[in-house]
Design an enzyme around this catalytic site. Structure first.
Site, PDB file in Angstrom:
ATOM      1  CG  HIS A   1      -1.810   0.933   1.291  1.00 33.00           C
ATOM      2  ND1 HIS A   1      -2.942   0.942   1.991  1.00 33.00           N
ATOM      3  CD2 HIS A   1      -1.996   2.311   0.854  1.00 33.00           C
ATOM      4  CE1 HIS A   1      -3.737   1.983   1.974  1.00 33.00           C
ATOM      5  NE2 HIS A   1      -3.225   2.897   1.025  1.00 33.00           N
TER       6      HIS A   1
ATOM      7  CG  HIS B   1      -1.102   6.655  -1.905  1.00 34.80           C
ATOM      8  ND1 HIS B   1      -2.532   6.683  -2.326  1.00 34.80           N
ATOM      9  CD2 HIS B   1      -1.405   6.169  -0.488  1.00 34.80           C
ATOM     10  CE1 HIS B   1      -3.458   6.133  -1.481  1.00 34.80           C
ATOM     11  NE2 HIS B   1      -2.715   5.891  -0.250  1.00 34.80           N
TER      12      HIS B   1
ATOM     13  CG  ASN C   1      -5.145   7.933  -4.275  1.00 36.61           C
ATOM     14  OD1 ASN C   1      -3.933   7.574  -4.524  1.00 36.61           O
ATOM     15  ND2 ASN C   1      -5.088   8.750  -3.172  1.00 36.61           N
TER      16      ASN C   1
ATOM     17  CG  ASN D   1      -8.324  10.042   5.999  1.00 37.33           C
ATOM     18  OD1 ASN D   1      -8.585  10.363   6.935  1.00 37.33           O
ATOM     19  ND2 ASN D   1      -8.342  10.629   4.260  1.00 37.33           N
TER      20      ASN D   1
ATOM     21  CG  ASP E   1      -1.942   4.723   3.712  1.00 32.37           C
ATOM     22  OD1 ASP E   1      -1.795   5.310   2.391  1.00 32.37           O
ATOM     23  OD2 ASP E   1      -2.855   5.203   4.713  1.00 32.37           O
TER      24      ASP E   1
ATOM     25  N   GLY F   1      -2.297  12.467   5.360  1.00 28.75           N
ATOM     26  CA  GLY F   1      -1.186  11.488   4.833  1.00 28.75           C
ATOM     27  C   GLY F   1       0.076  11.616   5.543  1.00 28.75           C
TER      28      GLY F   1
HETATM   29  C1  NCD Z   1      -4.162   8.953   1.197  1.00 28.51           C
HETATM   30  C2  NCD Z   1      -3.367   9.909   0.272  1.00 28.51           C
HETATM   31  O1  NCD Z   1      -3.065  10.850   0.418  1.00 28.51           O
HETATM   32  O2  NCD Z   1      -3.579   9.408  -1.018  1.00 28.51           O
HETATM   33  N1  NCD Z   1      -3.913   9.821   2.419  1.00 28.51           N
HETATM   34  C3  NCD Z   1      -3.831   8.995   3.772  1.00 28.51           C
HETATM   35  O3  NCD Z   1      -4.053   9.715   4.805  1.00 28.51           O
HETATM   36  N2  NCD Z   1      -4.017   7.748   3.911  1.00 28.51           N
HETATM   37  C4  NCD Z   1      -5.648   8.832   0.555  1.00 28.51           C
HETATM   38  C5  NCD Z   1      -6.638   8.627   2.114  1.00 28.51           C
HETATM   39  O4  NCD Z   1      -6.532   7.324   2.258  1.00 28.51           O
HETATM   40  O5  NCD Z   1      -6.994   9.423   2.505  1.00 28.51           O
END
Ligand code: NCD
Length: 381
Positions: A58, A60, A92, A241, A268, A283
């Site tokens: 996981h 981004h 995303n 999140n 994440d 995030g």
């Molecule tokens: C995530 C992001 O920034 O893409 N952020 C996070 O706090 N985990 C998206 C999300 O899950 O809100």
């Protein structure tokens, strides 16, 4: 180039032993005491630990569309610096990775400059709107992971249909559950009813863990993850999140790891610019220090490195359908060299990620990744 890692403490999910590791043609050729080092480059691992490299289910990476936050190169460099040789990137992006063109764009860019391995995740629904499925058959040719992470799939019927499809077409759904407890409750009830391949992302609350335990005890098959930051911290209003929980929630996450209820630790990694953070973007940029956060907690709580290897390498490899991440002769040489005696303060000036967003600047952490080897090549030192 053949390498020989000398005098290492070798640790994976199943074992801890002392010895030398011979790496040849991208593979672990031999594990033994005193392997002859003629014609091989020696890596002196005296006092260090060698583990399977980490696999992150996981992250981004923000490409395309938000390369001021991160791009494939900076994100993958951050990954190998953190000891990861495979990352799964969420959909995303901008535009959303919900179509063949965007998927191909990402995979082509990755192919040009790839540093670690990448599984690009497809959105489950068009534009992450939770209404209309992406062209699953088309996207399935590129990936076996689908997720609307960042937003919840609110509609029960759509989620039920998604679970059925995941079974029929053999893919995994990674869910962003918000509100967390209610959504997990719904999702598990649906898996009980119709089956499907569910992986629950970033759980953070004791109540979620209790629910997950209840369904796992009943024999339901699904998996879940926790982030390093939700293991490391609590009662902090830094925007992320899901939000940080209470001390009770955080302690439950540790129990969940110890009892084997939580399958995976996934970062994440969510890099943002300073400006976006000031405007409320949730995030944490965390992949580079992920090992150190986890190890610091595990050290305090007396949890073994074998367990860490299980949660950061072995279980992800199993869930993603890869060869088991273990240190064995004949396996791909995907390894990380760690100095457990090192401690340092988190310093975002040293981050290679473009995202410097973390609540942990200046925090003292234990253990450091000092080398990452992917398919027998040094990708970070
Ligand atoms: C995530 C992001 O920034 O893409 N952020 C996070 O706090 N985990 C998206 C999300 O899950 O809100």
């Amino acid at each position: 180039m053949d390498y020989i890692i000398k005098n290492a403490k070798i640790v994976d999910k199943r074992k801890t032993l002392m010895g030398d590791l011979w790496i040849s043609d991208g593979k672990i050729k031999k594990i033994s005491n005193n392997i002859d080092s003629v014609d091989k480059e020696i890596i002196d691992a005296e006092g260090k630990v060698v583990m399977p490299s980490f696999i992150d289910m996981h992250v981004h990476l923000r490409e395309p569309g938000q390369t001021e936050k991160e791009d494939l190169v900076s994100g993958e460099n951050a990954a190998v610096k953190g000891g990861f040789t495979h990352v799964c990137a969420m959909a995303n992006t901008k535009p959303t990775c919900d179509n063949k063109e965007t998927m191909e764009y990402i995979l082509d860019k990755h192919k040009e400059n790839g540093i670690c391995d990448l599984t690009q995740i497809s959105a489950l629904t068009k534009g992450l709107q939770g209404e209309e499925f992406v062209n699953i058959d088309e996207m399935r040719k590129f990936t076996n992971l689908f997720s609307d992470d960042g937003v919840n799939v609110d509609d029960d019927e759509i989620f039920k249909e998604a679970l059925k499809l995941s079974k029929e077409k053999d893919f995994k759904i990674l869910t962003h559950c918000e509100p967390e407890v209610e959504t997990i409750k719904r999702d598990l009830k649906l898996v009980e009813d119709v089956g499907g391949n569910l992986h629950i992302c970033h759980i953070s609350l004791k109540e979620s863990l209790d629910l997950i335990k209840e369904y796992k005890d009943k024999g339901l098959k699904f998996s879940c993850e926790v982030t390093p930051h939700h293991l490391f911290e609590w009662d902090n209003d830094y925007r992320v999140n899901p939000p940080f929980g209470s001390k009770t929630d955080r302690d439950a996450m540790i129990e969940g790891i110890k009892e084997g209820i939580i399958d995976v630790i996934a970062t994440d990694h969510a890099p943002h610019t300073q400006e976006d953070k000031e405007n409320g973007a949730p995030g944490i940029s965390g992949i580079e220090e992920a090992f150190s956060y986890v190890y610091t907690v595990f050290k305090q709580k007396g949890i073994s490195l074998n367990c860490l290897s299980e949660k950061m390498s072995y279980m992800p490899s199993k869930l993603l359908g890869f060869s088991e991440a273990l240190i064995e002769e004949g396996k791909d040489a995907n390894l990380v060299l760690i100095d457990l005696n090192e401690y340092h303060k988190v310093n975002t000036n040293n981050f290679v990620s473009k995202g410097k967003n973390t609540p942990f600047e200046g925090k003292k952490v234990y253990g450091k990744v000092i080398m990452t080897i992917k398919n027998g090549e040094l990708v970070y030192k």
